[in-house]
Write an enzyme that holds these catalytic residues in place. Sequence first.
Site, PDB file in Angstrom:
ATOM      1  N   TYR A  79       0.876  -0.941  -0.220  1.00 39.47           N
ATOM      2  CA  TYR A  79       0.268  -0.121  -0.281  1.00 39.47           C
ATOM      3  C   TYR A  79       0.800   0.899   0.119  1.00 39.47           C
ATOM      4  O   TYR A  79       2.039   1.412   0.860  1.00 39.47           O
ATOM      5  CB  TYR A  79      -1.215  -0.418   1.058  1.00 39.47           C
ATOM      6  CG  TYR A  79      -1.524   1.645   0.980  1.00 39.47           C
ATOM      7  CD1 TYR A  79      -2.888   1.268   0.182  1.00 39.47           C
ATOM      8  CD2 TYR A  79      -1.234   2.014   1.987  1.00 39.47           C
ATOM      9  CE1 TYR A  79      -3.806   2.146   0.440  1.00 39.47           C
ATOM     10  CE2 TYR A  79      -2.394   3.003   2.310  1.00 39.47           C
ATOM     11  CZ  TYR A  79      -3.512   3.003   1.247  1.00 39.47           C
ATOM     12  OH  TYR A  79      -4.363   4.335   1.534  1.00 39.47           O
ATOM     13  N   HIS A 123      -4.746   5.380  -1.945  1.00 41.98           N
ATOM     14  CA  HIS A 123      -5.899   6.225  -2.428  1.00 41.98           C
ATOM     15  C   HIS A 123      -5.406   6.944  -2.780  1.00 41.98           C
ATOM     16  O   HIS A 123      -4.870   7.674  -2.659  1.00 41.98           O
ATOM     17  CB  HIS A 123      -6.976   5.998  -1.273  1.00 41.98           C
ATOM     18  CG  HIS A 123      -7.282   5.436  -0.458  1.00 41.98           C
ATOM     19  ND1 HIS A 123      -6.826   4.096   0.626  1.00 41.98           N
ATOM     20  CD2 HIS A 123      -8.508   4.618  -0.896  1.00 41.98           C
ATOM     21  CE1 HIS A 123      -7.632   2.993   0.640  1.00 41.98           C
ATOM     22  NE2 HIS A 123      -8.907   3.076  -0.139  1.00 41.98           N
TER      23      HIS A 123
END
Lengths: 167, 917
Positions: A79, A123
């Site tokens: 991530y 994100h």
Amino acid sequence: MSKRLKIDFGSINDNNVEMLRKVNSACFPISYNDNFYKDVVARKNQGLNKFAYYGGFVIGAVCTRLEPLPGDESRKRLYIMTLGVLAAYRGREVGTQLIESVLNYYEENKSDQFKDVDEIALHVQISNDDAINFYIERFDFVRGDMVENYYRRIDPPHCYLLYKKLQ
Amino acid sequence: MSSSQQQNPQAGQGQALPKKEADLFKNLVKHYEAKQYKKAMKQADLILKKFSKHGETLAMKGLTMYYFSTDKHEEAHNLVKEGLRNDFRSHVCWHVYGLLHRADRDYGEAIKCYKQALRIDQDNLQILRDLGLLQIQMRDLSGFVVTRNSILILKPTLQPNWLSFMLAKQLLGQTEGALQVIDIYLETLRSGNNTNNDSIELLERNYAPSELQLYKNNLLLSLGKWEDAMSHLNEMGHCIVDRGAYGWNTATCLLNLEKYDECISTLDKLMQGGRMEDYRLHAAYMCAYLMTKEKDNVDVRKWWPVGGHEYGGMDTPATKFQLTKEQSRSLLDLYQNDLLPQYPKSLATKRIPLTILWQLAVSGTDEAKKGWSVALDTYMRKGLTKGVPSLSHDLSSLLLVASSDNQYQLALDPTDVKNHAQYGQILELLDDYITNLRERSQLTSSDEKKEPPSTLFWVWYCRAGWYELSAQYSLALEDIARCREHTPTAVDVYELEARILHKAGSLEKAIESMDVGRVLDLQDRYMNNETTRYLLWNNQPKEALEKISMFLSQKEGPVQSLYDMQCSWYELELAACLERQEQYGRALKQYAAVLGHFDDIHEDQFDFHSYCIRKVTMRAYTDVLKWEDALWDQPYYREAAEGTIRIYLKLHKNPPEELAEPDYSGMTAAEKKKAKAIARKKASKKKKVAAAEAQAKADNNTTDNNNKSSKKKLHPTEQDVEGDELLKKNALEECKKLSAILSKYAPSHLSTWLLQYDVSIQRGTGKSLMALQALFQARKVAAIDNHSEVFTRIVDFCSRPIPDDQPAVVQQVLKEQIPVLLNHASSVSDFVNSVAAEKEQQKCATRLAVAKALCQHGGKSPTEAAQFLVSGAEPDNVESCQEALRVLQEEWKVSDESLISEWKRRVKAQFPLLDGW
């Protein structure tokens, strides 16, 4: 003149973590709390967290972590928490080189350290077209679902999940 | 045999110890020399059991005890003295007593003892050697030469004895004599009479013989015997291993023998050997080259004084002298067509022609001006692309101003800098670069290549440094803000910002900036130490210690390790900080630490006296001796000594309350009693607190390492932490001692004479002539007319009445010399008024001093003095500007608000960030 700035990579540690703070506060509208920086330093993984240096200056940084894959606790994903390059040094493929180096690091270790890693993801605020294009066009990421009200203090507060299957 | 003789068989000219005890005594000496003090003590006790008054044994036992346990020094002294009493005709006892004094660093007494021992046994080599060591340490050179001569006569087979004698002669200024000694010695080696293998090696190619030959050669050079030196180099060159020194000496000889072509080829060889960054070599090269081209126009004696010692740092003839056009052209030709192609990477070779081109351009044709501009532009662009932080500083050495005598000096004053033509030229170039970089990422419009993003940063950075030189701090700070925005991770910019913020008047903001830079890289020791320094400037000793501790050993504690490392800069800044906070005891303690370091440094040379001679490192050794001779002229020493004098002067004028007897007169008996009781209470309370602190510290130590610390001697940083002992000393006596050292060893500094004056005045009218002499010296050293500090003291001295308690001759001298100090003005008032009339604008400190004198001695009112001050003082320095405001408001109580606000306005224009304005 080649477009690509020739950079060096360097580790993020206790002694220089304030540099990361400077890069982040110059690049992002949100500010990260102390725990974020503590974790980056504690992880001590130079392959996933690193500075980009040019001419002796820190000009950018990428911070990545390994986390459980949502929905399948037995698998993992990489991530990307932050990727930032100082404004004056943008457009010279510094970010590209940082992401490339993380992907290379994955490739080198996919048979052991990363054998249960399925994807790389991040994100991104829905209004951030530059970033969305950067990941999709240059690295073949896929745009996933929109997450509503992901951010608290910035507008628009929604974000997309961008991801790329690794194996 | 009497009983006392039984106990002390050797007393007088008695018989020797019996065989058994004599052996024990030999063992005692052997163990002592091997530093096995415990064993040595045991041997001594065995002898003393039978002969309890044996003098030599008692003395040896005492000496051993001195080294065996540090807390028994007094007992050791008593034992040695007792030994001496029992056998004062023994050279051993006197020798031992001397050694004991030497251990106490009381060299004067030690020398006396050695001499006494030698009176009894004049050919004792060991004592002679020990005496020689002390004589060279104390620089008793005429005594040293006699001692070394005796040793040489006694033992001419040992090489060190020859070398020491030779050195003694040289130090005494008898260079010719020293040369004779070397030659005689080398001759004895050549003739083969000597069977000592060590010595014969001196003729072979090896380190020791090489050093000896170079030493001899340096002696010849120092006498200016160029022919002899040259033939010596030719003859002995084969055995010299330091080829650099060989080449340099050869070049020096050739230059002075006017063999310029040979000199140049020697220098060429040196450069090819890798010394192309050596500016002194370049300077010699330029002199020699000009002599081949422009022989009639160059005075080589002026341009190349013997040995070229005038050239330091980056000096060359081009930075020191105004060259003619022809000279400049030939030098340029040398660099562009000869040296640069040979050494394309040499920085010196690239930098030197820039100054030559500038000289050509100053009064030259348009073409010359063009050539200079192009070269400057090229040089700057290289530095900016590469990112050279020191570029602005490097360029500032181009701001040369012609002084008298066709020589050049550097412009240092901000006004001079700003008015310099090249200041404007370089600023313009920087402005253009910025425009070009912003428009098309190029430094110049004709440029082919694009610059990396960091170049813009470095141009701003360089321009900020450039503005700093001309004291345009607001403009500098604007550029720094641009740098911070551009690359906020660059540590360099925070350091520059802090420096400029400080100069612009805000220490608080400077500390903030410095600390931002420091935390970016916690391993940057320079940033850490600079932050520490700024904190001390801002009177924050606790925070400063916290910061610097990050780089110090935690085991020993930061204060102790700073002391052990002789970290003088920190101790001096801390002392100054404590001095400002009026913690005089603690400040004295810090200054004393630095003075102590210098005693240690002075002491350190002791080991070299025998070591260097043995190793034949004669050149380095004589350099060390020279350096040690100038030790008390070192900036750190002077700072510590001056600080100590300043504080003791203050204490002398206003003794601290604990020490001074309070003024009880005018009190009733009851009041007196009460006041005394309060004072006693205060004192005992303070004592208790101190004792508790000391106890706590001691407890800490014992828990750390249980049994050791109780025996361990307290570290100097742990004793008398408050400096109370230092406060109790006779203040004037301490001032006198240190001021005498400074006057003797540091006479070229203004502060030396200012303090010498202040101390002399405090010592009373008996020292009037000393004060007078100090004033004349100060006036000479200050170099500028009416230096504020000198001016104030001249006015002070001349307005004192001639002391009538002094001998007539003293009064006569004063009557004659005071008019000289006053430039033959008829009175102090006239003097002050004539100085006031001299100039329109003046340095703030000077103007303030004159204004104060006008008010006190010149018959002017405070308002008139204030008008004089505000109208003509340049706000050039934060401290004096603040002092001026204080005087205006508090001392003169100026009621005219417009004067005060005018002053504030002018100061703020120069120092926009001044704290509290």
